[in-house]
Design an enzyme around this catalytic site. Structure first.
Site, PDB file in Angstrom:
ATOM      1  N   MET A  28       3.022  -2.704   0.124  1.00 15.36           N
ATOM      2  CA  MET A  28       3.994  -3.621   0.723  1.00 15.36           C
ATOM      3  C   MET A  28       3.259  -4.774   1.413  1.00 15.36           C
ATOM      4  SD  MET A  28       7.228  -1.366   1.892  1.00 15.36           S
ATOM      5  CE  MET A  28       6.561  -0.728   3.411  1.00 15.36           C
ATOM      6  N   GLY A  29       1.998  -4.983   1.067  1.00 16.60           N
ATOM      7  CA  GLY A  29       1.253  -6.101   1.651  1.00 16.60           C
ATOM      8  C   GLY A  29       0.782  -5.785   3.065  1.00 16.60           C
ATOM      9  N   LEU A  31      -2.208  -6.169   4.046  1.00 19.76           N
ATOM     10  CA  LEU A  31      -3.266  -5.275   3.562  1.00 19.76           C
ATOM     11  C   LEU A  31      -4.343  -5.034   4.612  1.00 19.76           C
ATOM     12  CD1 LEU A  31      -3.708  -6.613  -0.082  1.00 19.76           C
ATOM     13  CD2 LEU A  31      -2.191  -4.815   0.759  1.00 19.76           C
ATOM     14  N   HIS A  35      -5.720   0.032   2.142  1.00 16.97           N
ATOM     15  CA  HIS A  35      -5.228  -0.449   0.839  1.00 16.97           C
ATOM     16  C   HIS A  35      -6.411  -0.808  -0.064  1.00 16.97           C
ATOM     17  CE1 HIS A  35      -1.764  -1.790   3.541  1.00 16.97           C
ATOM     18  NE2 HIS A  35      -1.155  -1.030   2.666  1.00 16.97           N
ATOM     19  N   GLY A 144      -1.733   6.452  -1.508  1.00 18.08           N
ATOM     20  CA  GLY A 144      -2.509   6.966  -0.386  1.00 18.08           C
ATOM     21  C   GLY A 144      -2.015   8.335   0.044  1.00 18.08           C
ATOM     22  N   LYS A 146      -2.159   9.342   2.852  1.00 18.16           N
ATOM     23  CA  LYS A 146      -1.547   9.171   4.180  1.00 18.16           C
ATOM     24  C   LYS A 146      -0.033   9.336   4.095  1.00 18.16           C
ATOM     25  CE  LYS A 146      -1.004   5.944   7.919  1.00 18.16           C
ATOM     26  NZ  LYS A 146       0.174   5.144   7.568  1.00 18.16           N
ATOM     27  N   SER A 183      -0.466  -0.721   8.385  1.00 19.91           N
ATOM     28  CA  SER A 183       0.000  -2.102   8.581  1.00 19.91           C
ATOM     29  C   SER A 183       0.707  -2.228   9.923  1.00 19.91           C
ATOM     30  CB  SER A 183       0.963  -2.510   7.461  1.00 19.91           C
ATOM     31  OG  SER A 183       0.337  -2.366   6.206  1.00 19.91           O
TER      32      SER A 183
HETATM   33  P1  AMP Z   1       2.144   0.495   2.241  1.00 13.51           P
HETATM   34  O1  AMP Z   1       1.771  -0.935   2.036  1.00 13.51           O
HETATM   35  O2  AMP Z   1       2.123   0.917   3.664  1.00 13.51           O
HETATM   36  O3  AMP Z   1       3.382   0.886   1.498  1.00 13.51           O
HETATM   37  O4  AMP Z   1       0.965   1.329   1.582  1.00 13.51           O
HETATM   38  C1  AMP Z   1       0.578   1.104   0.250  1.00 13.51           C
HETATM   39  C2  AMP Z   1      -0.307   2.248  -0.177  1.00 13.51           C
HETATM   40  O5  AMP Z   1      -1.453   2.301   0.671  1.00 13.51           O
HETATM   41  C3  AMP Z   1       0.388   3.605  -0.047  1.00 13.51           C
HETATM   42  O6  AMP Z   1       0.080   4.395  -1.185  1.00 13.51           O
HETATM   43  C4  AMP Z   1      -0.206   4.161   1.217  1.00 13.51           C
HETATM   44  O7  AMP Z   1      -0.213   5.569   1.246  1.00 13.51           O
HETATM   45  C5  AMP Z   1      -1.613   3.600   1.174  1.00 13.51           C
HETATM   46  N1  AMP Z   1      -2.214   3.595   2.499  1.00 13.51           N
HETATM   47  C6  AMP Z   1      -1.643   3.185   3.655  1.00 13.51           C
HETATM   48  N2  AMP Z   1      -2.490   3.391   4.693  1.00 13.51           N
HETATM   49  C7  AMP Z   1      -3.613   3.952   4.178  1.00 13.51           C
HETATM   50  C8  AMP Z   1      -4.849   4.400   4.734  1.00 13.51           C
HETATM   51  N3  AMP Z   1      -5.092   4.335   6.044  1.00 13.51           N
HETATM   52  N4  AMP Z   1      -5.776   4.923   3.907  1.00 13.51           N
HETATM   53  C9  AMP Z   1      -5.542   5.009   2.559  1.00 13.51           C
HETATM   54  N5  AMP Z   1      -4.398   4.589   1.977  1.00 13.51           N
HETATM   55  C10 AMP Z   1      -3.440   4.072   2.769  1.00 13.51           C
END
Ligand code: AMP
Length: 293
Positions: A28-29, A31, A35, A144, A146, A183
């Site tokens: 979702m950006g 970054l 990410h 992730g 997470k 984020s």
């Molecule tokens: P988001 O932009 O928050 O939707 O995250 C995009 C991807 O990045 C998702 O698959 C998350 O699980 C992953 N992600 C978010 N935070 C972390 C982190 N600290 N370490 C590894 N991957 C992450």
């Protein structure tokens, strides 16, 4: 690095398919290094497409969709420095058009945890991920660890709907003191940043009890909840089995320790995925086999 905004633009992506298995990293950006670690993991497999899309349908009515950080120019700068074939950054109209009559209904893994008081969250996630899979047609998608429940709910969709895509869960990247990169960490003041450490402390305490031989869910949970009291409010602390996310008073096998809490303006989540055997506790993973990264 190319940037594609429309589904027609995606035709230009096809030439990358000849270079190896096409890898999608959905985001979702806003970054951060977490990410970027997913992108690096993907680049070891094949050409990487990163999607950047703040998906309205996975936010509840009182959540931060409107104020979610949008930092496209900076995101593209960060990605330019990495081996990324292209970025798919559609607007909401491109993905949802005039509206949506069909959606993907998640199975039982969406119950509780992050789906507990957010009834439409995982339907929103699955629907947008299914759309991204249909548009990009990746061979591999990286998520992730997470967002553990998200990984497992998506994996169920891929299995049930026979989507020909291999999923990889990449490890959680943390700050030196243990705080998981997110984020939403940018919403935190210095003191809230310190307060937010209680999520990792709760998980560490749970793990310590397991390492000391405790195998009782209620005991581990109580210890985790005690640490989480430092947050402004607790969404949940939970101990679940992986991959079905069932609960059992006796902890054994692949196990998820998961927490979610509010600190100041941010709702934060974190977890540990552990292999719990009779005498040993070790780090584990959610999907398939562990990648070295
Ligand atoms: P988001 O932009 O928050 O939707 O995250 C995009 C991807 O990045 C998702 O698959 C998350 O699980 C992953 N992600 C978010 N935070 C972390 C982190 N600290 N370490 C590894 N991957 C992450």
């Amino acid at each position: 690095m190319e940037v594609w905004q429309t589904t027609d633009d995606l035709l230009r992506m096809n030439r990358f398919r000849e270079q190896g298995p096409l890898v999608l990293v959905p985001t979702m950006g806003a970054l951060h290094e977490g990410h970027l670690s997913l992108v690096r993991c993907g680049a070891e497999i094949g050409p990487v497409v990163v999607s950047i899309f703040v998906n309205p349908t996975q936010f509840g009515p009182n959540e931060d969709y409107g104020s979610y950080p949008r930092t496209m120019a900076k995101d593209l700068d960060l990605l330019k420095a990495l081996p990324v074939a292209g970025v798919f950054a559609p607007d909401v109209g491109e993905i949802y058009g005039e509206g949506l009559e069909t959606s993907v209904r998640p199975g039982h893994r969406a119950q509780g945890l992050c789906g507990g008081d957010r009834p439409d969250h995982f339907a929103g996630v699955l629907t947008v991920v299914a759309k991204l899979f249909g548009l990009v047609r990746p061979d591999v998608a990286i998520f992730g660890r997470k967002d553990a429940q998200q990984c497992l709910v998506i994996s169920q969709m891929v299995e049930d709907l026979k989507m020909p895509i291999k999923l990889v869960d990449a490890p959680t990247l943390r700050e030196k003191d243990g705080l998981a990169l997110s984020s939403r960490n940018r919403y935190l003041s210095d003191s809230q940043r310190q307060q937010a450490l209680c999520l990792f402390q709760a998980l560490t305490e749970g793990r310590l009890l397991l390492e000391q031989g405790c195998r009782k869910r209620s005991v581990v949970l109580a210890a985790m909840e005690a640490w989480l009291q430092k947050a402004d409010s607790i969404d949940y602390a939970d101990v679940r089995q992986v991959p079905d996310l069932g609960r059992s008073e006796d902890i054994f096998g692949k196990t998820l320790l998961a927490v979610a809490a509010r600190v100041g303006p941010a709702r934060l989540i974190d977890n540990l995925v552990l292999q719990v055997d009779d005498k040993q506790v070790s780090d584990s993973y959610l999907l398939g086999t562990e990648r070295k990264s």
